[in-house]
Motif scaffolding. Structure first.
Motif, PDB file in Angstrom:
ATOM      1  N   LEU A   6      53.419  34.794  38.296  1.00  0.00           N
ATOM      2  CA  LEU A   6      53.666  33.766  37.284  1.00  0.00           C
ATOM      3  C   LEU A   6      53.250  34.244  35.902  1.00  0.00           C
ATOM      4  O   LEU A   6      53.925  33.989  34.906  1.00  0.00           O
ATOM      5  N   PHE A   7      52.106  34.965  35.853  1.00  0.00           N
ATOM      6  CA  PHE A   7      51.552  35.382  34.562  1.00  0.00           C
ATOM      7  C   PHE A   7      52.079  36.743  34.109  1.00  0.00           C
ATOM      8  O   PHE A   7      51.577  37.299  33.149  1.00  0.00           O
ATOM      9  N   VAL A  40      50.568  35.150  43.838  1.00  0.00           N
ATOM     10  CA  VAL A  40      51.579  34.297  43.217  1.00  0.00           C
ATOM     11  C   VAL A  40      51.294  34.140  41.726  1.00  0.00           C
ATOM     12  O   VAL A  40      52.189  34.239  40.888  1.00  0.00           O
ATOM     13  N   PHE A  41      50.019  33.932  41.395  1.00  0.00           N
ATOM     14  CA  PHE A  41      49.679  33.741  39.986  1.00  0.00           C
ATOM     15  C   PHE A  41      49.934  35.005  39.164  1.00  0.00           C
ATOM     16  O   PHE A  41      50.323  34.922  38.004  1.00  0.00           O
ATOM     17  N   GLY A  55      57.405  37.226  34.136  1.00  0.00           N
ATOM     18  CA  GLY A  55      56.649  36.094  34.641  1.00  0.00           C
ATOM     19  C   GLY A  55      57.261  34.771  34.234  1.00  0.00           C
ATOM     20  O   GLY A  55      57.862  34.635  33.160  1.00  0.00           O
ATOM     21  N   MET A  56      57.099  33.768  35.095  1.00  0.00           N
ATOM     22  CA  MET A  56      57.730  32.485  34.848  1.00  0.00           C
ATOM     23  C   MET A  56      57.100  31.775  33.654  1.00  0.00           C
ATOM     24  O   MET A  56      57.770  31.069  32.903  1.00  0.00           O
ATOM     25  N   ILE A  57      55.790  31.963  33.455  1.00  0.00           N
ATOM     26  CA  ILE A  57      55.125  31.251  32.372  1.00  0.00           C
ATOM     27  C   ILE A  57      55.615  31.761  31.016  1.00  0.00           C
ATOM     28  O   ILE A  57      55.937  30.975  30.116  1.00  0.00           O
ATOM     29  N   TRP A  76      43.082  25.781  40.097  1.00  0.00           N
ATOM     30  CA  TRP A  76      44.109  25.393  41.062  1.00  0.00           C
ATOM     31  C   TRP A  76      43.516  25.300  42.465  1.00  0.00           C
ATOM     32  O   TRP A  76      43.818  24.402  43.226  1.00  0.00           O
TER      33      TRP A  76
END
Lengths: 337, 446
Positions: free
Chosen positions: A164-165, A160-161, A170-172, A203
């Motif tokens: 994200l990255f 997942v990370f 990526g969402m970030i 996390w």
């Protein structure tokens, strides 16, 4: 089973007073009792060893043997493709570590990742524990939620990370773009990749440490807070002057455990970039010692070199352990006085 | 009475201990049973219960024998044989286990698949664990492509495994993106754009970039470009005597420079193949061309949105190369060596490999299959009516005989992930080369 039915407790030492003996027992009866008594004593003497043996047998097979074998292998040039074909090289695998840039790079990364993951992690855990320690509705729910990341597998979390990255989708980076900051190349720059890896560690472990702190906080007697409140101490002052000193042994414990954990970081960086995997990024920018060991042993199949790295890590860990021990003893004695 | 109750408590405790112990033992026994049934080679001959012989295959990924119905067909031809396959999804997981089984001589299947990237290491270090299947009855050496046969043969002429498929490379390109950038879309014309020389890919890329739809790249990745150039050379990282020559072979540096230049000019995406970012770029149509062996079409389909189907076409690569391919070998530890050899021999005959192509798109390693209808009529969803059977078999015939070494994969990964990829991150080609060679030398050093 049948034979055990007859195993009566010995008359002496038993909790019950012996049955009134109707005269002298027969000779056969005496022999029988003597035999039972011997058996009983053997039982008393050896059974405990039998009961603890499973752990030690397993430890011998899966703890001590690998340790000794790795030590032996580290003195040889040996490849995973032919583990029985060993060539004696003495301490060469160790001496070369001294000028192995990759090893020291990994050691440095392990240290920096360890610091940027452990310090914020423990501070946040302390804060979260303090908040959870208030009277809350549905406090069990929050405690379970806090622990949830710890229960997730590293693989799932890392996956997942990684998303994200991601650099492009990526969402970030999408969020950074929204607030007008440029995208960050999370996987390929030194600091950003180390921060990203640390984020996964933070996390996963914050909740775990928070629960430990919470447990310790709840053991602090309420009178201390009450009298502090009577003296006019604010919440913050109570935290600093009552909570923190009482938590000192717990904090030491979490520091030691986290340090050991940090020196063995492996799964998170390995999965952070599934393709470069064990090399820890194109320039080894987040390759930890654990990863380097894995790369030498399982990717490059140099069992001897990997063993030497493992032993060096082991020695480093012992040093860290001793330092921790000394510091904690100092702190404990100073808090005791 | 109290004494009595103590006795009975003891009995209960003992009974519990004994039953626990028995449970543990039973647990072990169960495991043993599981193993026996999971690994049919252990239960010799009794697999089917009706005097049948069960042949087990250890495979990785989707080889397609089952999907092509070959097991059923073989079982029909040989009623006494039962076939069972045991598939590990990824070769990264399959290969270390295979090595372990070979070195300990335990847990081996009757037939073991070997990936082309590992074949050199197996030939060099494990050849004595395999039977010489080249001498098996019905094996005709001339059926195979010379280089494919050579890859699984030791220096003293022992062939440890037979090739099933090869990975001849073409260049897959998006017709719509090429058109938008003003490049030809006909596969013959596209092949002409770069025929014979990988350097021309750069100039075509520059032409593409000048008019390309914004946000798209000409090619998929620097590593992919580098690998396809190396796959088409006569020599890559090892010479014929098995010496590492990757630093002294000018072809390696030349390929590195071409891929590096493409990276500097922004013609390739700054991503690594088979990574999340790369997968996402397929889904979002971010690149116009990618070097592709036939299996790549399946991968593209997996990662694409449905509307991409039929938008691709395949041109010949500047020089034909190879990427991928599998071998089947029979370990000496197999309990049914004869039957396993017969099965492998049958599975790798041109007729069977052609059926495999029809289902799986894997190009047979036996040229005799190239004229069979299943191959000549071969098509693929992604490339519409392009005759991929003919395109890829033509490429297969032009693949050079290339010595591969035991650590090819490590060198290759160092060159791409620790090397040419860094150019997309702003390193100079020389810096990237230094980083790559330093990494590789450290990884090769025993």
């Amino acid at each position: 089973m049948a034979s055990h039915d007859t195993a009566a407790p010995p008359s002496k030492g038993g909790a019950a007073p012996g049955r009134p003996a109707p005269g002298q027992p027969s000779e056969a009866e005496q022999r029988r009792r003597a035999r039972l008594s011997r058996r009983w004593q053997r039982d008393i003497k050896w059974s405990p060893y039998a009961f603890v043996s499973p752990f030690f047998l397993l430890f011998l097979a899966f703890g001590l043997f690998p340790l000794v074998y790795t030590g032996w292998a580290s003195l040889h040039q040996v490849e995973l493709t032919a583990p029985t074909d060993m060539k004696w090289v003495g301490l060469r695998n160790y001496t070369r570590i001294f000028d192995d840039d990759f090893f020291w790079n990994a050691a440095k990364n392990t240290l920096t990742i360890g610091i940027i993951s452990t310090v914020p992690q423990l501070l946040m855990a302390l804060g979260i524990a303090h908040i959870l320690n208030y009277r809350l509705r549905a406090s069990t729910f929050y405690r379970v939620v806090i622990l949830a990341p710890y229960a997730t597998s590293i693989a799932a979390a890392a996956l997942v990370f990684v998303l994200l990255f991601g650099h492009d989708y990526g969402m970030i980076n999408w969020g950074l773009d929204l607030v007008g900051l440029g995208p960050v190349d999370w996987q390929n720059d030194k600091w950003s990749s180390q921060i990203a890896v640390s984020t996964i560690i933070i996390w996963r472990w914050t909740g775990y440490n928070a629960l430990i702190y919470l447990a310790a906080m709840q053991a602090i007697p309420n009178d201390l807070y009450e009298s502090a409140a009577l003296d006019g101490a604010s919440r913050w002052q109570q935290f600093i002057h009552v909570t923190l000193p009482s938590l000192r042994p717990t904090i030491l414990f979490t520091v030691v455990v986290s340090t050991i954990g940090a020196s063995q970081v492996f799964g998170e960086p390995l999965l952070f970039d599934p393709n470069t995997g064990a090399s820890g990024g194109g320039e080894h920018q987040y390759q930890t010692l654990g990863l380097y060991l894995y790369e030498q042993g399982w990717v490059n199949q140099h069992l001897g070199r990997a063993s030497a790295i493992a032993w060096t890590m082991f020695l480093i860990l012992i040093v860290i352990g001793i330092v921790n021990y000394v510091i904690s003893r100092r702190l404990r004695s100073s808090s005791g006085s | 009475m109290r004494a009595r109750s103590r006795t009975s408590r003891r009995v209960v405790v003992l009974a519990a201990a004994v039953s626990l112990g028995a449970g543990l033992l039973a647990g072990c026994a169960d495991d043993g049973d599981d193993n026996a049934s999971g690994d049919p080679s252990a239960s010799s001959g009794g697999g089917g219960g009706k005097g049948q012989t069960t042949i087990s295959l250890g495979l990785f990924g989707t080889q397609g024998f089952k999907q092509a119905g070959l097991y059923t067909e073989y079982e029909k031809l040989h009623p006494e044989i039962k076939i069972q396959e045991n598939v590990v999804e990824r070769n990264e997981n399959y290969y270390p286990a295979l090595l372990n089984h070979l070195t300990t001589n335990a847990g081996l299947m009757d037939v073991q698949a070997i990936e082309v990237g590992n074949i050199a290491e197996i030939v060099a270090t494990q050849a004595d664990k395999f039977v010489d299947i080249g001498k098996a009855e019905g094996v005709v050496k001339s059926n195979w492509l010379d280089w494919k046969w050579a890859q699984s043969t030791t220096k003293d002429g022992k062939t440890i495994a037979l090739g099933t498929d090869v990975g001849p490379t073409g260049i897959c390109y998006r017709k719509d993106l090429f058109q938008a950038a003003g490049l030809p879309t006909d596969r013959e014309q596209v092949s002409q754009l770069w025929a014979g020389d990988w350097k021309k890919v750069i100039s075509v890329g520059e032409r593409y970039k000048s008019k390309a739809p914004s946000g798209t790249y000409f090619m998929d990745s620097p590593g992919g470009l580098f690998n396809s150039i190396m796959g088409s050379e006569e020599q890559k990282y090892y010479d014929k005597d098995g010496e590492v020559i990757y630093k002294s072979n000018p072809k390696v540096r030349a390929a590195f420079d071409i891929a590096g230049e493409a990276a500097q000019k922004g013609l390739v995406q700054p991503v690594t193949q088979f990574q999340t970012g790369w997968d996402q770029s397929i889904a979002n149509n971010k690149f116009a061309a990618v070097t592709c062996p036939p299996w790549m079409l399946g991968y593209l389909k997996d990662k694409s949105k449905p509307e991409a189907v039929g938008k691709w076409d395949v041109a010949q690569a500047p020089k034909a190369g190879n990427w991928g391919g599998t071998f089947l070998g029979v370990p000496k530890a197999s309990k049914h060596v004869k039957e396993a050899e017969a099965l492998v021999t049958w599975l790798t005959q041109p007729a069977q490999l052609a059926k495999l192509f029809a289902v799986q798109g894997s190009v047979p390693s036996t040229p005799a299959a190239y004229t069979l209808p299943q191959v000549t009529a071969g098509k693929n969803d992604m490339t519409g009516d392009a005759p991929i059977g003919q395109i890829f078999t033509q490429a297969a015939k032009n693949i050079p005989v290339q010595p591969i070494g035991p650590k090819d994969q490590i060198i290759q990964q160092g060159m791409t992930d620790n090397g040419v990829f860094l150019v997309t991150k702003g390193k100079s080609i020389q810096e990237a080369w230094d980083n790559a060679t330093k990494t590789i030398d450290n990884n090769l050093d025993k």
